[in-house]
Motif scaffolding. Structure first.
Motif, PDB file in Angstrom:
ATOM      1  N   CYS A  33       0.850  -1.194   0.000  1.00 47.09           N
ATOM      2  CA  CYS A  33       0.000   0.000   0.000  1.00 47.09           C
ATOM      3  C   CYS A  33       0.884   1.242   0.000  1.00 47.09           C
ATOM      4  CB  CYS A  33      -0.921  -0.007   1.214  1.00 47.09           C
ATOM      5  SG  CYS A  33      -1.987   1.456   1.323  1.00 47.09           S
ATOM      6  N   LEU A  34       0.605   2.162  -0.924  1.00 49.81           N
ATOM      7  CA  LEU A  34       1.446   3.343  -1.108  1.00 49.81           C
ATOM      8  C   LEU A  34       0.916   4.581  -0.390  1.00 49.81           C
ATOM      9  CD1 LEU A  34       2.248   2.912  -4.908  1.00 49.81           C
ATOM     10  CD2 LEU A  34       3.538   2.066  -2.934  1.00 49.81           C
ATOM     11  N   GLY A  35      -0.006   4.412   0.536  1.00 51.20           N
ATOM     12  CA  GLY A  35      -0.405   5.533   1.383  1.00 51.20           C
ATOM     13  C   GLY A  35      -1.747   6.163   1.047  1.00 51.20           C
ATOM     14  N   ASP A  36      -2.122   7.150   1.859  1.00 52.86           N
ATOM     15  CA  ASP A  36      -3.441   7.766   1.854  1.00 52.86           C
ATOM     16  C   ASP A  36      -4.524   6.715   2.069  1.00 52.86           C
ATOM     17  OD1 ASP A  36      -2.532  10.322   1.762  1.00 52.86           O
ATOM     18  OD2 ASP A  36      -3.183  10.755  -0.289  1.00 52.86           O
ATOM     19  N   ILE A  37      -4.411   6.038   3.178  1.00 49.40           N
ATOM     20  CA  ILE A  37      -5.430   5.085   3.595  1.00 49.40           C
ATOM     21  C   ILE A  37      -6.696   5.832   3.987  1.00 49.40           C
ATOM     22  CG2 ILE A  37      -6.010   3.258   5.248  1.00 49.40           C
ATOM     23  CD1 ILE A  37      -2.386   3.987   4.692  1.00 49.40           C
ATOM     24  N   CYS A 111      12.137  -2.934  -5.610  1.00 45.48           N
ATOM     25  CA  CYS A 111      11.363  -1.803  -6.121  1.00 45.48           C
ATOM     26  C   CYS A 111      11.427  -0.647  -5.128  1.00 45.48           C
ATOM     27  CB  CYS A 111       9.900  -2.178  -6.321  1.00 45.48           C
ATOM     28  SG  CYS A 111       9.616  -3.493  -7.519  1.00 45.48           S
ATOM     29  N   ALA A 112      11.645   0.562  -5.630  1.00 48.12           N
ATOM     30  CA  ALA A 112      11.531   1.755  -4.793  1.00 48.12           C
ATOM     31  C   ALA A 112      10.055   2.087  -4.637  1.00 48.12           C
ATOM     32  CB  ALA A 112      12.274   2.924  -5.428  1.00 48.12           C
ATOM     33  N   ALA A 144      10.154   2.219  -9.748  1.00 52.45           N
ATOM     34  CA  ALA A 144       9.599   2.942  -8.607  1.00 52.45           C
ATOM     35  C   ALA A 144       8.080   2.900  -8.711  1.00 52.45           C
ATOM     36  CB  ALA A 144      10.079   4.388  -8.568  1.00 52.45           C
ATOM     37  N   LEU A 145       7.437   2.625  -7.612  1.00 57.45           N
ATOM     38  CA  LEU A 145       5.978   2.614  -7.527  1.00 57.45           C
ATOM     39  C   LEU A 145       5.536   3.824  -6.718  1.00 57.45           C
ATOM     40  CD1 LEU A 145       5.696  -1.158  -6.646  1.00 57.45           C
ATOM     41  CD2 LEU A 145       5.089  -0.140  -8.847  1.00 57.45           C
ATOM     42  N   ILE A 182       8.645   4.352 -13.688  1.00 58.41           N
ATOM     43  CA  ILE A 182       7.841   4.848 -12.577  1.00 58.41           C
ATOM     44  C   ILE A 182       6.412   4.439 -12.884  1.00 58.41           C
ATOM     45  CG2 ILE A 182       7.000   6.852 -11.301  1.00 58.41           C
ATOM     46  CD1 ILE A 182       9.607   8.272 -12.004  1.00 58.41           C
ATOM     47  N   LEU A 183       5.784   3.730 -11.953  1.00 56.77           N
ATOM     48  CA  LEU A 183       4.460   3.153 -12.177  1.00 56.77           C
ATOM     49  C   LEU A 183       3.490   3.616 -11.102  1.00 56.77           C
ATOM     50  CD1 LEU A 183       5.739  -0.490 -12.755  1.00 56.77           C
ATOM     51  CD2 LEU A 183       5.111   1.145 -14.542  1.00 56.77           C
TER      52      LEU A 183
END
Length: 243
Positions: A33-37, A111-112, A144-145, A182-183
């Motif tokens: 999970c990349l944030g802003d839950i 992966c970053a 990078a994700l 970058i994805l």
């Protein structure tokens, strides 16, 4: 190994549950999970509880940080600031403490990871080739994700060629190959690419394969929950429009 990459859930439990069901159906072994839950939606505690249970890796986003008082809301629109203030009042102490212990960037399986961009992980949006070019200098990994923009896209760089930035649709598939990337998986809870379906990214970091997924969910139920909570009506109105 199949990984499900999620971002920008924004308190929308209706969308999150639909995505998690799709992730399970497709046999993904890990969830990142990349944030802003939390943020715009009416169930911040439910979304925190669900992500805490299933995510192997989780970042913190700018809306999460504002909701726990670690950042000011001065850069937010009035409606976003109102939603952050409401969320701050609703968050249970255990979820507030959990969000406070997360970082806005990291790495997993080569992966970053960053909520915003690799060079400015809290606030910067990767939506243009120029920002993508600069961001590619800020990490060493091939991939990078990122999240934050609520738009599913890819940025590809081969040698000295210019960055190729493309918005991505449901079912788009790519091979990583030799290029750097970058994805962005798009947003689970509030897509802004004119497709109201919840978005996520399926990634195999070892075989170098990935695919963008979109999942229909109970948009009207999510919008009704926003209105019933007394949150700004615009946050409900935009969900069916995907913007």
């Amino acid at each position: 190994m199949h990984v499900a990459v999620l971002s920008d859930i924004h308190g929308n439990r209706h969308a999150l549950d639909a995505v998690l069901a799709d992730v399970d159906d497709r046999g993904c072994e890990e969830i990142w999970c990349l944030g802003d839950i939390v943020g715009y939606g009416a169930d911040p505690n439910g979304c925190c509880a669900a992500i805490r249970e299933v995510a192997r890796v989780c970042l913190v986003g700018n809306h999460d940080l504002v909701a726990i008082g670690a950042l000011s809301s001065e850069q937010f629109s009035p409606d976003a600031a109102a939603a952050a203030a409401w969320t701050a009042g609703e968050l249970q102490p255990e979820h507030r403490a959990w969000l406070g212990g997360l970082a806005p960037d990291g790495a997993a399986h080569g992966c970053a990871l960053a909520h915003g961009s690799p060079r400015h992980p809290v606030w910067e949006y990767v939506l243009s080739p120029s920002v993508a070019e600069a961001s590619l200098q800020a990490f060493d990994e091939q991939i990078a994700l990122v999240g934050h923009s609520h738009v599913a896209l890819s940025c590809a760089k081969a040698g000295r060629d210019p960055v190729e930035l493309e918005q991505r649709a449901d079912g788009d598939e790519l091979l990583i190959g030799a290029r750097r990337w970058i994805l962005n998986p798009g947003s689970v809870g509030q897509p802004r690419d004119q497709d109201p379906r919840a978005a996520w990214l399926e990634l195999d970091p070892f075989e170098g394969r990935l695919a963008w997924r979109r999942v229909p969910y109970d948009v009207e139920g999510a919008a009704r929950a926003i209105r019933d909570a007394g949150l700004p009506a615009s946050l409900a109105d935009r969900l069916p429009l995907g913007r």
